[in-house]
Design a protein around this motif. Structure first.
Motif, PDB file in Angstrom:
ATOM      1  N   PRO A 227       0.778  -1.329  -0.177  1.00 37.31           N
ATOM      2  CA  PRO A 227      -0.095  -0.243   0.129  1.00 37.31           C
ATOM      3  C   PRO A 227       1.027   1.291   0.064  1.00 37.31           C
ATOM      4  O   PRO A 227       0.298   2.330  -0.298  1.00 37.31           O
ATOM      5  CB  PRO A 227      -0.755  -0.222   1.432  1.00 37.31           C
ATOM      6  CG  PRO A 227       0.054  -0.983   2.269  1.00 37.31           C
ATOM      7  CD  PRO A 227       0.666  -2.004   1.333  1.00 37.31           C
ATOM      8  N   ASN A 256      -6.608  -3.664   4.634  1.00 40.78           N
ATOM      9  CA  ASN A 256      -7.659  -2.921   3.678  1.00 40.78           C
ATOM     10  C   ASN A 256      -6.964  -1.842   3.179  1.00 40.78           C
ATOM     11  O   ASN A 256      -6.782  -0.679   3.731  1.00 40.78           O
ATOM     12  CB  ASN A 256      -8.751  -2.594   4.796  1.00 40.78           C
ATOM     13  CG  ASN A 256     -10.130  -1.839   4.247  1.00 40.78           C
ATOM     14  OD1 ASN A 256      -9.974  -1.709   2.912  1.00 40.78           O
ATOM     15  ND2 ASN A 256     -11.170  -1.691   5.038  1.00 40.78           N
ATOM     16  N   ASP A 257      -6.767  -1.838   1.893  1.00 41.02           N
ATOM     17  CA  ASP A 257      -5.935  -0.967   1.025  1.00 41.02           C
ATOM     18  C   ASP A 257      -7.040   0.322   0.781  1.00 41.02           C
ATOM     19  O   ASP A 257      -6.682   1.441   0.553  1.00 41.02           O
ATOM     20  CB  ASP A 257      -5.589  -1.308  -0.392  1.00 41.02           C
ATOM     21  CG  ASP A 257      -4.494  -2.239  -0.055  1.00 41.02           C
ATOM     22  OD1 ASP A 257      -3.837  -2.203   1.026  1.00 41.02           O
ATOM     23  OD2 ASP A 257      -3.875  -2.794  -1.040  1.00 41.02           O
ATOM     24  N   VAL A 258      -8.374   0.075   1.132  1.00 41.99           N
ATOM     25  CA  VAL A 258      -9.436   1.241   0.840  1.00 41.99           C
ATOM     26  C   VAL A 258      -9.118   2.484   1.868  1.00 41.99           C
ATOM     27  O   VAL A 258      -9.355   3.403   1.374  1.00 41.99           O
ATOM     28  CB  VAL A 258     -10.939   0.639   1.092  1.00 41.99           C
ATOM     29  CG1 VAL A 258     -11.882   1.828   0.753  1.00 41.99           C
ATOM     30  CG2 VAL A 258     -11.069  -0.361   0.098  1.00 41.99           C
ATOM     31  N   VAL A 259      -8.392   2.106   2.889  1.00 44.63           N
ATOM     32  CA  VAL A 259      -8.346   3.337   3.845  1.00 44.63           C
ATOM     33  C   VAL A 259      -6.836   4.047   3.758  1.00 44.63           C
ATOM     34  O   VAL A 259      -6.637   4.826   4.347  1.00 44.63           O
ATOM     35  CB  VAL A 259      -8.283   2.719   5.291  1.00 44.63           C
ATOM     36  CG1 VAL A 259      -9.844   2.089   5.616  1.00 44.63           C
ATOM     37  CG2 VAL A 259      -7.151   1.580   5.511  1.00 44.63           C
ATOM     38  N   ARG A 260      -6.423   3.754   2.413  1.00 44.81           N
ATOM     39  CA  ARG A 260      -4.781   4.090   2.500  1.00 44.81           C
ATOM     40  C   ARG A 260      -4.738   5.604   2.384  1.00 44.81           C
ATOM     41  O   ARG A 260      -4.024   6.300   3.062  1.00 44.81           O
ATOM     42  CB  ARG A 260      -4.542   3.567   1.074  1.00 44.81           C
ATOM     43  CG  ARG A 260      -3.061   4.258   0.806  1.00 44.81           C
ATOM     44  CD  ARG A 260      -2.327   3.535  -0.623  1.00 44.81           C
ATOM     45  NE  ARG A 260      -1.162   4.083  -1.068  1.00 44.81           N
ATOM     46  CZ  ARG A 260      -0.720   5.421  -1.568  1.00 44.81           C
ATOM     47  NH1 ARG A 260      -1.790   6.201  -1.821  1.00 44.81           N
ATOM     48  NH2 ARG A 260       0.330   5.766  -1.784  1.00 44.81           N
ATOM     49  N   GLU A 261      -5.640   6.304   1.508  1.00 51.38           N
ATOM     50  CA  GLU A 261      -5.682   7.750   1.500  1.00 51.38           C
ATOM     51  C   GLU A 261      -5.877   8.450   2.996  1.00 51.38           C
ATOM     52  O   GLU A 261      -5.289   9.459   3.297  1.00 51.38           O
ATOM     53  CB  GLU A 261      -6.440   8.399   0.440  1.00 51.38           C
ATOM     54  CG  GLU A 261      -6.068   7.960  -1.033  1.00 51.38           C
ATOM     55  CD  GLU A 261      -4.744   8.425  -1.005  1.00 51.38           C
ATOM     56  OE1 GLU A 261      -4.408   9.531  -0.712  1.00 51.38           O
ATOM     57  OE2 GLU A 261      -3.905   7.746  -1.762  1.00 51.38           O
TER      58      GLU A 261
END
Length: 378
Positions: A227, A256-261
């Motif tokens: 990530p 969970n890469d969705v939370v990266r930003e």
């Protein structure tokens, strides 16, 4: 009651047995990158074995109340099974527990925890994690500086792995890159020159330990499928989210890469707060401690412990750095003094958590009173 360092971690098979026997698991990591990575590894293993669980970071001296069996990660809990900081990173122990449960640990999460614990990939029992990452092409060592983003100026300005003239100053970081004629697609020589200048800037006028500290941010492992851009950058974001937004950190450690930003936003905010404290601190030197007094709300500030770590590594002429405001303090030290116990003694009455090298305390009173107590404790 303080939570201090234990000499040894428990046997992974004993922890795995305790997990198997529990109907519901409450994972309670300290808000550190290492403990959060450990929670992510164990949570993934529990999910894979259909064991119900929840994760909640804590600074308390006892495990938060709730149903099921509590497992404390990164601290000694009197009312829970615990995996304390000790001879190995907590994330290494968690990886071995995962294997005992029949689940292969994510090597990137585990190694990010190792770096967050101020260790090196492959050291302190993490050799199998590094081998797995290298075998699958998940990491690739290169010259340069460990940052989480593709933009080296942003990464350098917001890093909490080091303290340099461009910390919290992206314009200064971009000016450095311009002076170096750093290209958009750098080669190994470009990265090496960049790292050399950063190392020099971070260690000039600093204590001897600054060289070791900045060394952990150099020659990073790139993570082509991770990530973030590097393992060190991953560790930096994990440590920041553990304190700034632990729910995000847990999701990140679970893969969970969705939370990266959102995690990067928390990292930027934490870095700004940390470097802001250091830039505006009043300082005093005592025999054994370098004290930085800051103006911060103890109920809302999340950066005291990170500021103390950076002060110890890059600013302090003494073996311990203490960052204090009215009602709260954090300290980081070298081996030889249990900083968490020192904080608790200095505060008199308060709730301290941490280990021998890093800790924090809340207390009723003003910074001046705490400093008087600290001088007595030293």
């Amino acid at each position: 009651m303080s939570t201090t360092r234990a000499a040894d971690s428990p046997a992974p098979d004993a922890v795995a047995t305790a997990l198997r026997e529990a109907d519901f698991i409450r994972l309670c990591p300290r808000p550190t990158g290492d403990a959060l990575a450990a929670a992510g590894l164990l949570a993934y293993a529990l999910r894979s074995t259909d064991t119900p669980f929840q994760v909640r970071t804590t600074r308390a001296a006892t495990a938060p109340e709730g149903d099921g069996t509590a497992f404390a990660l990164g601290w000694v809990a009197p009312d829970a099974t615990f995996v304390p900081t000790g001879d190995r990173p907590v994330s290494v122990v968690a990886a071995e527990v995962s294997e005992e449960l029949g689940v292969d640990p994510d090597p990137l999460v585990g190694l990010a925890g190792v770096v967050a614990a101020e260790s090196a990939p492959g050291a302190d029992g993490s050799g199998s994690l590094l081998e797995a990452a290298e075998r699958t092409g998940a990491v690739d060592r290169r010259s340069g500086v460990a940052v989480p983003t593709a933009d080296p100026a942003e990464g350098l300005a917001n890093s909490t792995l080091l303290r340099a003239p461009y910390s919290d100053d992206a314009d200064a970081a971009r000016a450095l890159l311009a002076d170096l004629d750093y290209p958009a697609e750098p080669d190994d020589d470009d990265r090496r020159r960049f790292a050399s200048v950063v190392a020099l800037d971070a260690t000039t006028d600093g204590p001897q330990r600054a060289a070791e500290a900045v060394g952990r941010a150099l020659q990073p492992y790139a993570t082509p499928r991770g990530p973030f851009a590097t393992l060190g950058g991953y560790a930096d974001v994990l440590g920041a989210t553990a304190r700034e937004a632990p729910g995000l950190g847990v999701a990140l450690a679970l893969g969970n890469d969705v939370v990266r930003e959102a995690a990067l936003d928390a990292w930027r905010s934490h870095a700004a707060a940390t470097h802001g404290l250091l830039s505006n601190a009043g300082t005093a030197r005592y025999d054994g401690a370098f004290v930085l007094r800051v103006d911060a709300d103890p109920e809302t500030t999340t950066a005291l412990a990170t500021a103390a770590r950076l002060a110890r590594d890059f600013l302090s002429p003494e073996p311990m750095a203490v960052v204090v405001t009215d009602g709260a303090a954090a300290a980081a030290g070298t081996d030889g003094t249990d900083v968490t116990r020192t904080l608790e003694t200095a505060a008199g009455v308060g709730s301290a958590c941490g280990d021998a090298r890093e800790g924090e305390v809340r207390f009723d009173g003003e910074a001046d009173e705490f400093v008087d107590g600290l001088r007595g404790a030293l």
